[in-house]
Design a protein around this motif. Structure first.
Motif, mmCIF file in Angstrom:
data_model
loop_
_atom_site.group_PDB
_atom_site.id
_atom_site.type_symbol
_atom_site.label_atom_id
_atom_site.label_comp_id
_atom_site.label_asym_id
_atom_site.label_seq_id
_atom_site.Cartn_x
_atom_site.Cartn_y
_atom_site.Cartn_z
ATOM 1 N N MET A 1 0.861 -1.166 0.000
ATOM 2 C CA MET A 1 0.000 0.000 0.000
ATOM 3 C C MET A 1 0.907 1.229 0.000
ATOM 4 O O MET A 1 1.701 1.402 0.904
ATOM 5 C CB MET A 1 -0.860 -0.034 1.262
ATOM 6 C CG MET A 1 -2.076 0.803 1.179
ATOM 7 S SD MET A 1 -3.141 0.790 2.657
ATOM 8 C CE MET A 1 -3.155 -0.860 3.251
ATOM 9 N N ASN A 2 0.808 2.059 -1.031
ATOM 10 C CA ASN A 2 1.672 3.235 -1.072
ATOM 11 C C ASN A 2 0.908 4.526 -1.344
ATOM 12 O O ASN A 2 1.505 5.533 -1.654
ATOM 13 C CB ASN A 2 2.796 3.051 -2.079
ATOM 14 C CG ASN A 2 2.276 2.855 -3.486
ATOM 15 O OD1 ASN A 2 1.084 2.911 -3.715
ATOM 16 N ND2 ASN A 2 3.165 2.621 -4.421
ATOM 17 N N ASP A 3 -0.394 4.485 -1.218
ATOM 18 C CA ASP A 3 -1.208 5.677 -1.392
ATOM 19 C C ASP A 3 -1.702 6.125 -0.015
ATOM 20 O O ASP A 3 -2.407 5.381 0.671
ATOM 21 C CB ASP A 3 -2.388 5.374 -2.319
ATOM 22 C CG ASP A 3 -3.246 6.592 -2.537
ATOM 23 O OD1 ASP A 3 -4.145 6.830 -1.694
ATOM 24 O OD2 ASP A 3 -3.033 7.301 -3.524
ATOM 25 N N GLN A 4 -1.312 7.325 0.372
ATOM 26 C CA GLN A 4 -1.655 7.810 1.707
ATOM 27 C C GLN A 4 -3.161 7.902 1.938
ATOM 28 O O GLN A 4 -3.635 7.592 3.031
ATOM 29 C CB GLN A 4 -1.001 9.165 1.945
ATOM 30 C CG GLN A 4 0.500 9.076 2.039
ATOM 31 C CD GLN A 4 1.139 10.438 2.137
ATOM 32 O OE1 GLN A 4 0.620 11.415 1.608
ATOM 33 N NE2 GLN A 4 2.269 10.512 2.807
ATOM 34 N N LEU A 5 -3.914 8.335 0.949
ATOM 35 C CA LEU A 5 -5.365 8.427 1.131
ATOM 36 C C LEU A 5 -5.990 7.053 1.306
ATOM 37 O O LEU A 5 -6.933 6.891 2.097
ATOM 38 C CB LEU A 5 -6.004 9.179 -0.030
ATOM 39 C CG LEU A 5 -5.721 10.680 -0.069
ATOM 40 C CD1 LEU A 5 -6.285 11.305 -1.332
ATOM 41 C CD2 LEU A 5 -6.267 11.373 1.171
ATOM 42 N N LEU A 6 -5.470 6.051 0.605
ATOM 43 C CA LEU A 6 -5.962 4.688 0.786
ATOM 44 C C LEU A 6 -5.672 4.211 2.211
ATOM 45 O O LEU A 6 -6.521 3.581 2.849
ATOM 46 C CB LEU A 6 -5.324 3.748 -0.239
ATOM 47 C CG LEU A 6 -5.708 2.276 -0.131
ATOM 48 C CD1 LEU A 6 -7.205 2.085 -0.352
ATOM 49 C CD2 LEU A 6 -4.919 1.456 -1.138
ATOM 50 N N LYS A 38 0.410 2.300 9.946
ATOM 51 C CA LYS A 38 1.206 3.447 10.406
ATOM 52 C C LYS A 38 2.657 3.298 9.955
ATOM 53 O O LYS A 38 3.277 4.266 9.496
ATOM 54 C CB LYS A 38 1.141 3.604 11.915
ATOM 55 C CG LYS A 38 1.905 4.836 12.381
ATOM 56 C CD LYS A 38 1.835 5.029 13.861
ATOM 57 C CE LYS A 38 2.520 6.294 14.308
ATOM 58 N NZ LYS A 38 3.888 6.488 13.833
ATOM 59 N N ALA A 39 3.209 2.099 10.064
ATOM 60 C CA ALA A 39 4.592 1.869 9.636
ATOM 61 C C ALA A 39 4.750 2.105 8.135
ATOM 62 O O ALA A 39 5.743 2.698 7.697
ATOM 63 C CB ALA A 39 5.022 0.450 9.994
ATOM 64 N N GLU A 40 3.782 1.669 7.342
ATOM 65 C CA GLU A 40 3.848 1.904 5.899
ATOM 66 C C GLU A 40 3.746 3.389 5.583
ATOM 67 O O GLU A 40 4.444 3.895 4.706
ATOM 68 C CB GLU A 40 2.741 1.137 5.180
ATOM 69 C CG GLU A 40 3.008 -0.350 5.094
ATOM 70 C CD GLU A 40 2.036 -1.054 4.191
ATOM 71 O OE1 GLU A 40 1.727 -0.514 3.104
ATOM 72 O OE2 GLU A 40 1.605 -2.146 4.565
ATOM 73 N N PHE A 41 2.854 4.080 6.279
ATOM 74 C CA PHE A 41 2.713 5.522 6.082
ATOM 75 C C PHE A 41 4.030 6.213 6.392
ATOM 76 O O PHE A 41 4.501 7.057 5.612
ATOM 77 C CB PHE A 41 1.602 6.060 6.985
ATOM 78 C CG PHE A 41 1.171 7.453 6.661
ATOM 79 C CD1 PHE A 41 1.922 8.551 7.055
ATOM 80 C CD2 PHE A 41 -0.004 7.689 5.973
ATOM 81 C CE1 PHE A 41 1.528 9.838 6.763
ATOM 82 C CE2 PHE A 41 -0.413 8.974 5.672
ATOM 83 C CZ PHE A 41 0.356 10.047 6.073
ATOM 84 N N ASP A 42 4.637 5.852 7.518
ATOM 85 C CA ASP A 42 5.919 6.447 7.903
ATOM 86 C C ASP A 42 6.994 6.165 6.855
ATOM 87 O O ASP A 42 7.838 7.023 6.577
ATOM 88 C CB ASP A 42 6.372 5.923 9.259
ATOM 89 C CG ASP A 42 5.510 6.437 10.410
ATOM 90 O OD1 ASP A 42 4.795 7.448 10.235
ATOM 91 O OD2 ASP A 42 5.552 5.815 11.491
ATOM 92 N N ALA A 43 6.964 4.974 6.266
ATOM 93 C CA ALA A 43 7.989 4.583 5.291
ATOM 94 C C ALA A 43 7.881 5.352 3.980
ATOM 95 O O ALA A 43 8.887 5.601 3.326
ATOM 96 C CB ALA A 43 7.906 3.085 5.018
ATOM 97 N N ILE A 44 6.669 5.744 3.581
ATOM 98 C CA ILE A 44 6.525 6.442 2.304
ATOM 99 C C ILE A 44 6.457 7.953 2.447
ATOM 100 O O ILE A 44 6.473 8.660 1.455
ATOM 101 C CB ILE A 44 5.295 5.962 1.498
ATOM 102 C CG1 ILE A 44 3.998 6.360 2.180
ATOM 103 C CG2 ILE A 44 5.367 4.495 1.215
ATOM 104 C CD1 ILE A 44 2.787 6.265 1.286
#
Length: 103
Positions: A1-6, A38-44
């Motif tokens: 998942m790399n879309d912040q809104l998603l 949260k970890a994915e959001f922080d990573a991108i």
């Protein structure tokens, strides 16, 4: 998942589920999914904005607290769900504004 809104949409879904949990497995699943998103959001997040990250952290804390995986500060699960929804609404607006400014 790399879309912040998603990711915000998925966190919003988890917030709704947090108010309907019936057992420990569901609580653990919501906690784990919240942490992973949260970890994915922080990573991108390439351009960290303190206010944006604070909204994300606050929303995730409220979700975790609603399912009993973080301190509640003596507030109900329903109150934490309400707070998470408010934080996610602001976060969504901040992301959308940021995307418009980058265009």
């Amino acid at each position: 998942m790399n879309d912040q809104l998603l990711m915000v949409d998925r966190l919003d879904e988890l917030t709704g589920l947090a108010s309907e949990v019936d057992n420990g497995f569901e609580r653990a699943a919501i906690y784990a999914a919240t942490q992973a998103i949260k970890a994915e959001f922080d990573a991108i997040e390439h351009d960290p904005n303190g206010y944006t990250l604070e909204k994300l952290s606050s929303a995730c804390w409220s979700i975790r607290a609603a399912v009993g995986y973080d301190i509640t500060n003596d507030h109900s699960a329903d109150q934490h769900v309400s707070w998470a929804r408010g934080q996610l609404s602001v976060l969504r607006d901040l992301i959308q504004e940021g995307k418009l400014q980058k265009q």
